[in-house]
Design an enzyme around this catalytic site. Structure first.
Site, short mmCIF file in Angstrom:
data_model
loop_
_atom_site.label_atom_id
_atom_site.label_comp_id
_atom_site.label_asym_id
_atom_site.label_seq_id
_atom_site.Cartn_x
_atom_site.Cartn_y
_atom_site.Cartn_z
N PHE A 16 0.83 -1.20 0.00
CA PHE A 16 0.00 0.00 0.00
C PHE A 16 0.87 1.25 0.00
CE2 PHE A 16 -2.25 -3.39 2.37
CZ PHE A 16 -3.31 -3.59 1.49
N ASP A 66 5.86 -5.36 13.03
CA ASP A 66 4.47 -5.72 12.71
C ASP A 66 4.14 -6.98 13.50
OD1 ASP A 66 2.04 -6.55 11.25
OD2 ASP A 66 2.71 -5.22 9.66
N HIS A 139 -5.09 1.97 11.54
CA HIS A 139 -5.61 3.33 11.42
C HIS A 139 -6.84 3.57 12.28
CE1 HIS A 139 -2.51 3.87 8.63
NE2 HIS A 139 -3.14 3.72 7.49
N ARG A 146 -1.66 5.63 19.92
CA ARG A 146 -0.70 4.84 20.69
C ARG A 146 0.65 4.77 19.97
NH1 ARG A 146 -3.69 -0.13 21.78
NH2 ARG A 146 -3.03 -0.62 19.68
N ASP A 165 -1.08 7.90 4.93
CA ASP A 165 -2.54 7.86 4.83
C ASP A 165 -3.20 9.02 5.57
OD1 ASP A 165 -2.51 5.36 3.34
OD2 ASP A 165 -1.89 4.44 5.22
N1 SAH Z 1 3.71 -0.25 5.11
C1 SAH Z 1 2.96 -1.28 4.40
C2 SAH Z 1 1.49 -1.28 4.77
C3 SAH Z 1 1.19 -1.49 6.23
S1 SAH Z 1 -0.45 -2.06 6.50
C4 SAH Z 1 3.17 -1.19 2.89
O1 SAH Z 1 3.99 -0.43 2.43
O2 SAH Z 1 2.51 -1.89 2.14
C5 SAH Z 1 -0.55 -1.94 8.26
C6 SAH Z 1 0.16 -3.03 9.02
O3 SAH Z 1 0.17 -2.64 10.39
C7 SAH Z 1 -0.49 -4.41 8.97
O4 SAH Z 1 0.40 -5.34 8.41
C8 SAH Z 1 -0.82 -4.73 10.45
O5 SAH Z 1 -0.58 -6.08 10.81
C9 SAH Z 1 0.13 -3.80 11.18
N2 SAH Z 1 -0.30 -3.44 12.54
C10 SAH Z 1 -1.52 -2.99 12.93
N3 SAH Z 1 -1.52 -2.73 14.26
C11 SAH Z 1 -0.27 -3.02 14.72
C12 SAH Z 1 0.35 -2.98 16.01
N4 SAH Z 1 -0.31 -2.55 17.09
N5 SAH Z 1 1.63 -3.38 16.11
C13 SAH Z 1 2.31 -3.82 15.02
N6 SAH Z 1 1.78 -3.87 13.77
C14 SAH Z 1 0.50 -3.49 13.63
MG MG Z 2 -0.32 3.23 4.51
#
Ligand code: SAH
Ligand code: MG
Length: 206
Positions: A16, A66, A139, A146, A165
């Site tokens: 993304f 992640d 998001h 946090r 985003d």
């Molecule tokens: N940067 C990526 C897109 C990230 S999508 C790209 O370039 O394509 C958002 C990611 O955040 C997901 O994989 C999800 O597992 C992770 N995520 C959501 N909440 C999180 C948390 N509290 N700690 C670690 N990772 C988290």
């Molecule tokens: Mg993004």
């Protein structure tokens, strides 16, 4: 100078991050002070490769964290769900094998350090000042707040806070990243640099 091979691998990777925003993110790393780069939200490693394209020529590392269970919008029934990412053994999303494959195929295992953890848990154990912090995790308001609260204190003075985003208009997307962007600016501790698309770049001044 960005690493052309890693840039090409980033563009080809699943994820993304539009190409123009990815390049702007990489260029922000070049403009940041020396030191490690940390990303919240690896997914399949697309943006990590953009970061690595700048980190490698600088001799820096990219730490990408992640839990690999996906954000809300990746879960079954949601907009960005990909059934191929469900681990049949657990029925849960697992993006870790895909991340590893992306980083390995790009030849970036020397630059990208993947950490499997909730970002807030890693933040509590972290002590190294960051040159650039890229927030691109969940998001929801709670999660975005946090991420900012737990990670922004680890950004070096002079370092760059990058938030993805960010949409001022709710018609264009969710508002949590926009709200933490406003929150960071509201502290008066940051100067806004030129962003790109939904990518916002803030330099920490104090
Ligand atoms: N940067 C990526 C897109 C990230 S999508 C790209 O370039 O394509 C958002 C990611 O955040 C997901 O994989 C999800 O597992 C992770 N995520 C959501 N909440 C999180 C948390 N509290 N700690 C670690 N990772 C988290
Ligand atoms: Mg993004």
């Amino acid at each position: 100078m960005l690493d052309a091979d890693l840039l090409a691998a980033a563009e080809a990777a699943t994820g993304f991050m539009p190409a123009d925003e990815g390049r702007a993110l990489a260029e922000a790393v070049l403009a940041a002070p020396a030191g490690p780069v940390l990303e919240v939200g690896s997914y399949l490693g697309k943006s990590a490769l953009y970061l690595a394209a700048a980190a490698r020529p600088r001799g820096s590392k990219v730490i990408t964290v992640d839990h690999h269970r996906g954000s809300e919008e990746h879960q079954p029934g949601w907009e960005y769900h990909d059934p191929a990412l469900v681990d049949p053994a657990t029925g849960l999303i697992d993006t870790l094998p895909g991340l590893r494959a992306t980083v390995s195929a790009a030849g970036a295992e020397d630059v990208v350090i993947a950490v499997v953890a909730r970002a807030e848990d890693l933040a509590g154990l972290w002590a190294t000042p960051l040159a650039l912090l890229f927030l691109d995790g969940s998001h929801t308001d709670e999660s975005a707040r946090r991420d900012l609260a737990s990670w922004a204190p680890h950004l070096a003075v002079g370092g760059i806070l990058a938030i993805h985003d960010v949409f001022a208009d709710p018609a264009d997307g969710g508002q949590a990243p926009y709200r933490i962007y406003r929150q960071a600016l509201g502290t008066g501790a940051y100067t806004e640099l030129t962003g790109r698309g939904s990518l916002r770049l803030l330099r920490r001044d104090r």
